[in-house]
Design a protein around this motif. Structure first.
Motif, PDB file in Angstrom:
ATOM      1  N   ASP A  45     136.403  29.532 -40.336  1.00  0.00           N
ATOM      2  CA  ASP A  45     137.147  30.659 -40.055  1.00  0.00           C
ATOM      3  C   ASP A  45     138.440  30.182 -39.012  1.00  0.00           C
ATOM      4  N   ASN A  77     141.502  30.849 -38.415  1.00  0.00           N
ATOM      5  CA  ASN A  77     142.212  31.659 -37.690  1.00  0.00           C
ATOM      6  C   ASN A  77     141.601  32.607 -36.711  1.00  0.00           C
ATOM      7  N   GLY A  78     140.255  32.187 -36.677  1.00  0.00           N
ATOM      8  CA  GLY A  78     139.320  33.113 -35.776  1.00  0.00           C
ATOM      9  C   GLY A  78     139.117  34.656 -36.115  1.00  0.00           C
ATOM     10  N   ASP A  79     139.636  35.186 -37.209  1.00  0.00           N
ATOM     11  CA  ASP A  79     139.605  36.529 -37.595  1.00  0.00           C
ATOM     12  C   ASP A  79     138.274  37.328 -38.168  1.00  0.00           C
ATOM     13  N   LYS A 111     136.890  36.189 -41.027  1.00  0.00           N
ATOM     14  CA  LYS A 111     136.731  36.279 -42.307  1.00  0.00           C
ATOM     15  C   LYS A 111     137.354  34.679 -42.886  1.00  0.00           C
ATOM     16  N   VAL A 112     136.430  34.304 -43.792  1.00  0.00           N
ATOM     17  CA  VAL A 112     136.768  33.004 -44.199  1.00  0.00           C
ATOM     18  C   VAL A 112     137.649  33.136 -45.632  1.00  0.00           C
ATOM     19  N   ASN A 113     138.752  32.757 -45.686  1.00  0.00           N
ATOM     20  CA  ASN A 113     139.593  32.971 -46.818  1.00  0.00           C
ATOM     21  C   ASN A 113     140.739  32.195 -46.946  1.00  0.00           C
ATOM     22  N   ASP A 165     142.718  30.663 -43.965  1.00  0.00           N
ATOM     23  CA  ASP A 165     142.248  29.597 -43.318  1.00  0.00           C
ATOM     24  C   ASP A 165     142.541  28.202 -43.642  1.00  0.00           C
TER      25      ASP A 165
HETATM   26 CA   LIG Z   1     139.892  33.532 -40.982  1.00  0.00          CA
END
Ligand SMILES: [Ca+2]
Length: 406
Positions: A319, A321-323, A325-327, A330
């Motif tokens: 993750d 960008n640390g939000d 979610k992994v998508n 990133d």
């Molecule tokens: Ca993310």
């Protein structure tokens, strides 16, 4: 040494004089004498901005309003996707299945038209343009298909015919003096041919009627199915043509394009038993084959700039960008492939799709700036972009022109 130096000086002086003359000839005025850098595009011209389905980031796609907005924003070309009505009229829709792009599902008088058809080997349920006459199609309203985009225009605009789009573009060309063009796509050509509603003859007839059947016409004809382009070439269409190149998805772990039906190969290849994937089209042999019937290629963007995620020690995507979610957000863009250069060597221009401005559509390293993505592609020598936001594509192009001293 002295002779060398004076020779060099003479050459530089001659070059400077030539540049001053060139600048004077093209109205360079009082600008300092700086050499403009050449474009890396095939024709040494600025990259083309194609309004993908019109200004579809702002208004319901494939409507006269959407194309008009795109032209007002400055787009060079507008892009109508073509499907056929029951009475054989070419209209602009992204799919033969009009369920998601119109309000047809809300209209009780058409409830009984809901059906299931096989499109490119896949069962689809909904309402299909080929079950409606043009008069019936004209009672529908267009919808914007992305929930993040403005919803207040839903249902307000009608579905245009190809003829209406040609008329609009001709009127705007006459009013503005600009070289605005159309970029029609034969959508699911095999599907339409099997229904007895072949798109190719109808498109050629329309372009002949417009007096736009020539290499220099403001027309670029595109398709994912090579057979559709080859048929039109054989039947006397002389406009520039573009072979589209698709894929199914990204594998963010490997940065490679993945392939799954029906996006793994052109459907006419699937029908004829040709087992190659779309990836065969981007090899030197594939490009040489395309050059026998087309003038350019329209690849999905990752064929040019792959996108890849970061993997942790356990082999899991991070993750970045640390939000939480992994998508896609990133993943970051990778060094470019040689596709643009390879295509140019084969004599083919390259128009890539699709450029969009929403944050969720941007790789991490573009730093939430859609212009960064355009600039990356322009600097590689891309010949054109399909964009839902032509104004952003044009802003980035202005920046790129300044970089080149133009
Ligand atoms: Ca993310």
């Amino acid at each position: 040494m002295t002779i060398f130096a004076s020779t060099t000086f003479f050459k530089l002086s001659a070059m400077a004089s030539a540049m001053v003359m060139a600048l004077t000839a093209c109205g360079g005025g009082d600008d300092p004498v700086l050499a403009t850098q050449p474009f890396k595009t095939l024709a040494n011209v600025q990259p083309l901005v194609v309004a993908h389905r019109g200004a579809s980031g702002y208004l319901p796609e494939h409507t006269l309003e959407s194309y008009t907005r795109a032209i007002e924003l400055g787009a060079d070309f507008v892009e109508p996707d073509l499907v056929a009505t029951k009475d054989g009229v070419l209209i602009a829709r992204h799919e033969p299945n009009i369920t998601s792009t119109t309000n047809v599902a809300t209209l009780p008088q058409f409830a009984a038209r809901k059906t299931t058809k096989k499109v490119d080997g896949v069962d689809e349920t909904g309402w299909f343009a080929s079950d409606f006459t043009l008069a019936e199609i004209k009672t529908l309203g267009a919808l914007i298909t992305d929930a993040e985009r403005p919803q207040q225009f839903n249902g307000l605009y009608k579905i245009p015919t190809l003829q209406e789009i040609v008329d609009l573009v001709k009127a705007r060309r006459a009013a503005t003096g600009r070289e605005i063009g159309i970029y029609p796509e034969t959508k699911h050509p095999t599907f339409h041919r099997q229904l007895g509603l072949g798109l190719e003859d109808r498109l050629i007839t329309a372009l002949n009627a417009a007096n736009w059947n020539s290499k220099t016409a403001p027309v670029l004809v595109q398709s994912f199915e090579p057979g559709s382009l080859k048929e039109m070439r054989a039947k006397g269409l002389t406009t520039r043509m573009v072979q589209l190149i698709d894929g199914d998805d990204y594998d963010l772990k490997t940065g490679k394009i993945s392939y799954a039906a029906p996006y793994d190969r052109p459907y006419d290849w699937a029908v004829s038993g040709d087992t190659r994937l779309f990836s065969a089209m981007v090899t030197p042999a594939g490009l040489a084959e395309i050059k026998t019937y087309a003038d350019g290629i329209g690849p999905w963007k990752p064929y040019i700039v792959p996108i890849k995620g970061a993997v942790d020690a356990a082999g899991k995507l991070r993750d970045v960008n640390g939000d939480g979610k992994v998508n896609y957000n990133d993943a970051s863009s990778q060094p470019a492939t040689t596709l643009i250069d390879d295509a140019h060597k084969a004599g083919l221009f390259v128009h890539a799709y699709t450029f969009r401005s929403e944050q969720r559509r941007l790789a991490f390293d573009y730093n939430k700036d859609p212009k960064a993505e355009y600039l990356q592609f322009y600097r590689l020598g891309l010949d054109g972009v399909f964009s839902d936001f032509p104004d952003t594509a044009l802003e980035a192009r202005s920046t790129y022109l300044r970089e080149l001293g133009r």
